[in-house]
Design a protein around this motif. Structure first.
Motif, PDB file in Angstrom:
ATOM      1  N   GLU A  91      18.038  21.219  55.014  1.00 12.66           N
ATOM      2  CA  GLU A  91      16.998  20.382  55.588  1.00 12.66           C
ATOM      3  C   GLU A  91      15.861  21.240  56.085  1.00 12.66           C
ATOM      4  O   GLU A  91      16.046  22.372  56.524  1.00 12.66           O
ATOM      5  CB  GLU A  91      17.572  19.562  56.764  1.00 12.66           C
ATOM      6  CG  GLU A  91      18.356  18.357  56.348  1.00 12.66           C
ATOM      7  CD  GLU A  91      17.495  17.221  55.841  1.00 12.66           C
ATOM      8  OE1 GLU A  91      16.259  17.398  55.753  1.00 12.66           O
ATOM      9  OE2 GLU A  91      18.052  16.175  55.509  1.00 12.66           O
TER      10      GLU A  91
ATOM     11  N   ARG B 227      10.994  15.688  50.268  1.00 18.60           N
ATOM     12  CA  ARG B 227      12.180  16.087  51.042  1.00 18.60           C
ATOM     13  C   ARG B 227      13.217  16.766  50.145  1.00 18.60           C
ATOM     14  O   ARG B 227      13.775  17.815  50.498  1.00 18.60           O
ATOM     15  CB  ARG B 227      12.778  14.852  51.713  1.00 18.60           C
ATOM     16  CG  ARG B 227      13.903  15.151  52.667  1.00 18.60           C
ATOM     17  CD  ARG B 227      14.207  13.983  53.600  1.00 18.60           C
ATOM     18  NE  ARG B 227      14.665  12.811  52.856  1.00 18.60           N
ATOM     19  CZ  ARG B 227      14.020  11.651  52.825  1.00 18.60           C
ATOM     20  NH1 ARG B 227      12.848  11.533  53.431  1.00 18.60           N
ATOM     21  NH2 ARG B 227      14.523  10.617  52.174  1.00 18.60           N
TER      22      ARG B 227
ATOM     23  N   ARG C 170      14.390  20.788  50.261  1.00 18.67           N
ATOM     24  CA  ARG C 170      15.799  21.149  50.430  1.00 18.67           C
ATOM     25  C   ARG C 170      16.213  22.170  49.358  1.00 18.67           C
ATOM     26  O   ARG C 170      16.924  23.124  49.633  1.00 18.67           O
ATOM     27  CB  ARG C 170      16.679  19.917  50.314  1.00 18.67           C
ATOM     28  CG  ARG C 170      16.695  19.031  51.546  1.00 18.67           C
ATOM     29  CD  ARG C 170      17.533  17.793  51.268  1.00 18.67           C
ATOM     30  NE  ARG C 170      17.527  16.878  52.385  1.00 18.67           N
ATOM     31  CZ  ARG C 170      17.796  15.594  52.274  1.00 18.67           C
ATOM     32  NH1 ARG C 170      18.070  15.071  51.086  1.00 18.67           N
ATOM     33  NH2 ARG C 170      17.781  14.798  53.332  1.00 18.67           N
TER      34      ARG C 170
END
Length: 401
Positions: free
Chosen positions: A400, A390, A394
């Motif tokens: 996101e 994640r 990013r």
């Protein structure tokens, strides 16, 4: 003399996101070596999953090692008091050297204060003016500095490029002495040196071969002897070097080889001759750690499985994670700022993963260097991978995904 030039250089480094800073981090005594405590100001401290240390087998802080050190501390004192050639040669040094030589299947061994001093001391002792030292471009800085200290010609070959090395050996075949030196596992990429090909070139050109097992000792081979033993080239290597500060979880370094080599180093290795010996209690701890490395095979097995899980998950997610089977898994991000951003984002989510930037690694290859431990559980690593993916996405996309 004004130090303004230092300020200017530091300001430039800060602007390029390449300035280094020290940060206080404590091992969490309740975390079996896999957790860190980090101060957070007036709010106290936070716990972080440690994915940056070199405690590969999870032995740092092992109670049996601590007890061996405690007992030796009570009988041997806090320090050696002098160099080993003066009055600092406690009998425990000889015990450890005999044990290391037997473990490595070599004639003899010699203990140094740390890996940097071992590499600097050995290379500068066996090479000099008129000699040529052939070094992989990605070798550790201690190898590079040892070559500089030796005053031998420093001949760098492209990373793991044996044809380039052959051409350079041919070019310098008339050097007085030739030494090939390589890391077994490279510390920032986690890949392996082609040890058998290096050994064959060494034999063909009448060179010496030195292998640094800092990041492979304890991890490969039936009893953790290292990559040379696992690759079947143990007897073709002239100088074996390794450390006790990584897989062993303590501190110090060793050099193994023939009786002649060790006798030479006792007389010529300046870091050994002119440094106070390690505290005997620390050497006693290493002796106990060596026993654990050879007997607790489950640690290597668990670490190997964790490495496969972690590396494959990152690669399946499309991230630039390094290949190989070592516990060192680099996530290449490119720019310094990107690497610092991901490191900070991971810390915010409870993971200690340090950004590695030039000159430690080549320009344009700033990265997060993950290093795993047998102390990590599968659940911890599975959860960590999700957070890492994640954070990396990013950084790639600016937000996101």
């Amino acid at each position: 003399m004004s130090l303004r030039w230092m300020d200017d250089e530091l300001e430039r480094r800060a602007a390029e996101a390449s300035e280094r800073k020290l940060r206080d981090r404590l091992r969490d005594p309740g975390g079996s070596g896999r957790l860190l405590q980090q101060e957070t100001g007036s709010s106290g401290s936070t716990r972080l999953l440690d994915l940056s240390s070199n405690d590969y087998l999870g032995l740092a802080g092992h109670p049996a090692i601590a007890e061996a050190m405690r007992e030796a501390l009570l009988t041997g004192g806090t320090g050696a008091g002098a160099s080993r050639l003066v009055t600092g040669n406690h009998p425990v040094f000889g015990q450890l050297e005999e044990a290391v030589a037997a473990w490595q299947g070599c004639d003899a061994a010699l203990i140094f204060a740390n890996g940097y001093m071992a590499n600097a001391g050995v290379i500068s002792a066996v090479a000099g003016r008129g000699d040529a030292v052939f070094s992989d471009r990605l070798n550790h800085a201690s190898i590079t500095d040892g070559i500089v200290l030796s005053r031998a010609e420093h001949v760098r070959y492209r990373h793991n490029d044996m044809e380039h090395l052959r051409a350079l050996l041919e070019k310098h075949k008339h050097a007085r002495r030739k030494l090939i030196v390589t890391d077994a596992v490279f510390s920032m990429d986690g890949d392996q040196a082609p040890l058998r090909e290096l050994a064959e070139l060494k034999r063909e050109y009448g060179a010496m071969l030195m292998v640094d097992e800092a990041h492979s000792g304890g991890l490969y081979g039936q009893f953790g002897e290292g990559l040379c033993r696992a690759a079947g080239v143990q007897d073709m290597v002239d100088i074996h070097m390794g450390t006790f500060s990584k897989a062993f979880g303590v501190y110090g370094a060793y050099v193994c080889g023939s009786h002649t080599l060790i006798r030479w180093l006792v007389n010529k290795a300046r870091p050994l001759i002119y440094s106070t010996a390690l505290p005997p209690c620390l050497v006693a701890g290493v002796l106990k750690s060596l026993e654990l490395v050879q007997t607790e095979h489950w640690r290597r097995e668990q670490l190997s499985g964790s490495g496969r899980l972690f590396r494959s998950a990152l690669r399946e997610a499309g991230l630039a994670a390094g290949e190989g089977d070592s516990p060192i898994i680099p996530l290449i991000l490119g720019g310094n700022a990107e690497a610092l951003h991901v490191s900070t984002a991971l810390e915010d989510e409870g993971i200690a993963a340090v950004a590695i930037r030039p000159p430690t690694v080549p320009e344009g290859t700033a990265r997060i260097r993950f290093s795993l431990s047998a102390a990590h559980s599968r659940e911890e690593l599975t959860d960590a991978v999700k957070i890492i993916i994640r954070a990396a996405r990013r950084a790639e996309g600016g937000g996101e995904c």
